[in-house]
Design a protein around this motif. Sequence first.
Motif, PDB file in Angstrom:
ATOM      1  N   ASP A 183       0.841  -1.197   0.000  1.00 27.07           N
ATOM      2  CA  ASP A 183       0.000   0.000   0.000  1.00 27.07           C
ATOM      3  C   ASP A 183       0.877   1.248   0.000  1.00 27.07           C
ATOM      4  N   GLY A 184       1.293   1.691  -1.178  1.00 27.09           N
ATOM      5  CA  GLY A 184       2.063   2.922  -1.284  1.00 27.09           C
ATOM      6  C   GLY A 184       3.566   2.745  -1.300  1.00 27.09           C
ATOM      7  N   VAL A 185       4.066   1.537  -1.193  1.00 32.39           N
ATOM      8  CA  VAL A 185       5.514   1.311  -1.271  1.00 32.39           C
ATOM      9  C   VAL A 185       5.984   1.729  -2.661  1.00 32.39           C
ATOM     10  N   ARG A 233     -11.275  -3.080  -7.296  1.00 34.69           N
ATOM     11  CA  ARG A 233     -11.795  -2.274  -6.192  1.00 34.69           C
ATOM     12  C   ARG A 233     -11.398  -2.908  -4.867  1.00 34.69           C
ATOM     13  N   GLU A 234     -11.061  -2.062  -3.902  1.00 32.19           N
ATOM     14  CA  GLU A 234     -10.543  -2.573  -2.625  1.00 32.19           C
ATOM     15  C   GLU A 234     -11.538  -3.494  -1.928  1.00 32.19           C
ATOM     16  N   ASP A 235     -12.821  -3.116  -1.882  1.00 33.96           N
ATOM     17  CA  ASP A 235     -13.798  -3.958  -1.197  1.00 33.96           C
ATOM     18  C   ASP A 235     -13.958  -5.307  -1.888  1.00 33.96           C
ATOM     19  N   ASN A 236     -13.919  -5.306  -3.226  1.00 34.94           N
ATOM     20  CA  ASN A 236     -14.003  -6.570  -3.956  1.00 34.94           C
ATOM     21  C   ASN A 236     -12.781  -7.439  -3.703  1.00 34.94           C
ATOM     22  N   ALA A 237     -11.607  -6.791  -3.670  1.00 34.62           N
ATOM     23  CA  ALA A 237     -10.371  -7.548  -3.434  1.00 34.62           C
ATOM     24  C   ALA A 237     -10.396  -8.199  -2.058  1.00 34.62           C
ATOM     25  N   LEU A 238     -10.830  -7.460  -1.046  1.00 36.01           N
ATOM     26  CA  LEU A 238     -10.930  -8.016   0.304  1.00 36.01           C
ATOM     27  C   LEU A 238     -11.886  -9.207   0.335  1.00 36.01           C
ATOM     28  N   ALA A 239     -13.011  -9.067  -0.338  1.00 40.49           N
ATOM     29  CA  ALA A 239     -14.001 -10.149  -0.351  1.00 40.49           C
ATOM     30  C   ALA A 239     -13.460 -11.388  -1.064  1.00 40.49           C
ATOM     31  N   ALA A 248      -5.419   4.529   6.664  1.00 42.48           N
ATOM     32  CA  ALA A 248      -6.128   4.219   7.908  1.00 42.48           C
ATOM     33  C   ALA A 248      -7.359   3.349   7.673  1.00 42.48           C
ATOM     34  N   GLU A 249      -8.086   3.597   6.585  1.00 45.48           N
ATOM     35  CA  GLU A 249      -9.275   2.797   6.287  1.00 45.48           C
ATOM     36  C   GLU A 249      -8.908   1.361   5.960  1.00 45.48           C
ATOM     37  N   LEU A 250      -7.781   1.183   5.297  1.00 43.05           N
ATOM     38  CA  LEU A 250      -7.331  -0.174   4.980  1.00 43.05           C
ATOM     39  C   LEU A 250      -6.933  -0.916   6.248  1.00 43.05           C
ATOM     40  N   VAL A 251      -6.306  -0.211   7.180  1.00 44.41           N
ATOM     41  CA  VAL A 251      -5.952  -0.826   8.470  1.00 44.41           C
ATOM     42  C   VAL A 251      -7.217  -1.331   9.163  1.00 44.41           C
TER      43      VAL A 251
END
Length: 302
Positions: A160-162, A215-221, A263-266
């Motif tokens: 994430d941002g590296v 999308r982040e939410d899809n990736a998490l799921a 922060a939201e990803l954490v």
Amino acid sequence: MTKSRWPGGGQDTPRTPAPAPGRDSPWGARARPNPEPPRAAAPRPDARADDVAAAGEAEDRREMRLYGRNAIDAVFARRPEAIRKLYLLEARIPQLQPLLKWCAANRVGYRVVAEDDLRKLASSAHHEGVVADVLREAPQSLGTWLQSLPAGPACALWLDGVGNPHNLGAILRSAAHFGVSAVLLPKTSPLALSGAAARVAEGGAEAVPFVRLGREDNALAQLRSAGFKLAATVVRGGDDVFAAELPERLVFVLGAEGEGMDAELVKACDLRLCIPGSGKVESLNVSAATAVLLAQWSARLR
């Protein structure tokens, strides 16, 4: 005459001579002191090395310039068809015989150049005597990667941002060492493999695939559906990684050098882990932290 072998070259492109006694070499007489390597986009015997270096990014964006023995050996071992051009010092000829023979057999241009020219081509003094232009390997989609992933323990790294290429290279080296299954890149991340990162990875860049997330939410799921838990790595307020129960399927989420993780990803992660230390420094460099985390995950599986 500069020693070269370029497909369809002009009259000054020499034929490959018979190998010298005791040395299976495709090269002939010694190179002249000031060779003039061709342009990256269109090899020509009279093109100058500074023209090639100035080109920087190849006209074909799929190409990248690698340097360093282990980085190029790894590409040659896994996907030799990706190699498009090769430059080397004369001293490297004995060590690169298999690669040079492959280039000759497959009409891939190669040329012996001087130290100064190779430094310009690599834009680095750490070229280790060889530079190659190769095709980039496109990142996989998350769905494709998950479908091909075998059952059982697996670990991935979500970056994430590296952005520092030397940190990326060190991360890839540790990831290859500990058998990480993939490096996950956020949808909008500009992070990509570079020559500097590949050299620091010492061949690890070919062992760990990049996966582009949606999308982040899809990736998490999707990751959770495949049995993964996500662990945010934090400086403080997390569980001690040396005491925590680490799952067999785990994604370590690593933040940027300096800004840290979103922060939201954490909050979206299942675990928050930290690496306890003396307190004399705030935290480890992201690549050093990665090595510690992967070593601990690997030890938990034994």
